[in-house]
Write an enzyme that holds these catalytic residues in place. Structure first.
Site, PDB file in Angstrom:
ATOM      1  N   PHE A  12       0.824  -1.211   0.000  1.00 60.13           N
ATOM      2  CA  PHE A  12       0.000   0.000   0.000  1.00 60.13           C
ATOM      3  C   PHE A  12       0.859   1.262   0.000  1.00 60.13           C
ATOM      4  O   PHE A  12       0.822   2.070  -0.931  1.00 60.13           O
ATOM      5  CB  PHE A  12      -0.933  -0.050   1.215  1.00 60.13           C
ATOM      6  N   TYR A 146       6.303  -7.513  15.753  1.00 60.68           N
ATOM      7  CA  TYR A 146       6.302  -6.318  14.907  1.00 60.68           C
ATOM      8  C   TYR A 146       6.958  -5.143  15.641  1.00 60.68           C
ATOM      9  O   TYR A 146       7.850  -4.477  15.101  1.00 60.68           O
ATOM     10  CB  TYR A 146       4.873  -5.960  14.514  1.00 60.68           C
TER      11      TYR A 146
END
Length: 325
Positions: A12, A146
């Site tokens: 994206f 993450y």
């Protein structure tokens, strides 16, 4: 002609960065292993002479012939659905991938900008979050794969900057939305949009009092572009400081789409941040940057984008094969 490598190019954010640097006259080398990216996001660039694409995993090694002026390291799963499915790969791209790209930047004498995240702040005890805040992160929680990958990314980038004199930049990205997001990737904007367009109730985690701050993609890209060409080497927050609760945001989506769905509540995931709002003082002072696109304006653009998708695209769920990775 200046040459730039953009990793995560089919994602994206990466695909929008490819567009921006093509528009600025650069030769763009896109690189992606397509584990979460999609070639449809950059298909319009393939006919261009100033664009080339390498299907490659930066966690293994990175080699490019010839000169290279800049590197943007944006290769990483970014949604909870993805990084909880592929935790090892998430850690590897933030550690080994960053190490490989820092080595390439050193070899080529190139400036490198790495994409960090507001998740380095964890579930913050300081609000809004400024760059001096060290964070409140669980290294062994499910989201740690993450959060800690990005924290390590920042650490090794600064080590290369201090020890080798490498020309580095670090951007801390807050929630960003826009066209080309995957409807079912678990992030708030596409999740709510997808549910509304399918006639489903909107799912809110917890009681909906947790907050987020949403930045439109064009504003985010502008901030990253300015940071790359600045002289500032410490981390900089790029995000929209206009905070909203998730419940209020769900109500905005229902009003925008004109649907009759209700909001349903499910348990809050472990370590999910209760507050997220950037302090963008540094971005204003150093880069002369602040977001221009209002949330109402940006959401209308994204809603029109998702409405333009086929019925099949709206209905399909994610079936990505991570088994061999």
């Amino acid at each position: 002609m200046k040459k730039i490598l953009i990793t995560g190019a089919a994602g994206f954010l990466g695909s929008h960065l490819c567009d921006r640097f093509i528009a600025e006259g650069f030769h763009v080398i896109g690189m992606d292993n397509l584990i979460t990216g999609d070639l449809k996001n950059i298909a319009h660039l393939f006919p261009l002479e100033r664009f080339e694409f390498h299907h490659h995993d930066v966690s293994t090694f990175v080699h490019l012939e010839g000169k290279l002026d800049y590197i943007l390291h944006f290769a990483s799963p970014a949604s909870p659905i993805d990084y909880l499915k592929i935790p090892i790969e998430t850690l590897k791209v933030g550690s080994l991938g960053t190490l490989n790209l820092l080595g390439l930047a050193k070899e080529k004498n190139a400036r490198i900008l790495v994409a960090s995240t507001s998740e380095v702040y964890g579930d913050p005890l300081v609000h809004p979050q400024n760059e001096e805040y060290y964070g409140n992160v669980s290294p062994i929680g499910p989201r740690g794969v993450y959060d800690e990958a990005k924290r390590f990314m920042e650490s090794i980038t600064m080590a290369y900057h201090r020890h080798h004199g490498l020309d580095t930049r670090i951007v801390r990205i807050f929630n960003t939305y826009g066209p080309r997001m995957r409807l079912n990737d678990g992030r708030v904007v596409p999740a709510f949009m997808g549910q509304a367009l399918r006639g489903e109730d909107l799912t809110v985690f917890g009681d909906g009092s947790q907050t987020r701050s949403f930045c439109y993609i064009d504003d985010q890209v502008e901030g990253i572009y300015r940071l790359l060409f600045s002289d500032y080497t410490d981390p900089v927050n790029i995000g929209n400081p206009h905070e909203t609760t998730i419940k209020q945001f769900a109500d905005e989506i229902i009003a925008l789409t004109g649907t009759k769905q209700k909001v349903i509540y499910v348990p809050l995931p472990k370590d999910d941040p209760t507050q997220r709002q950037p302090d963008i003082t540094k971005a204003k002072e150093i880069l002369g940057w602040e977001p221009k696109v209002s949330r109402s304006e940006g959401l209308k653009i994204v809603y029109d984008y998702f409405k333009s998708l086929s019925k099949e695209d709206l209905q399909k769920k994610e079936h990505r094969d991570f088994s061999s990775k």
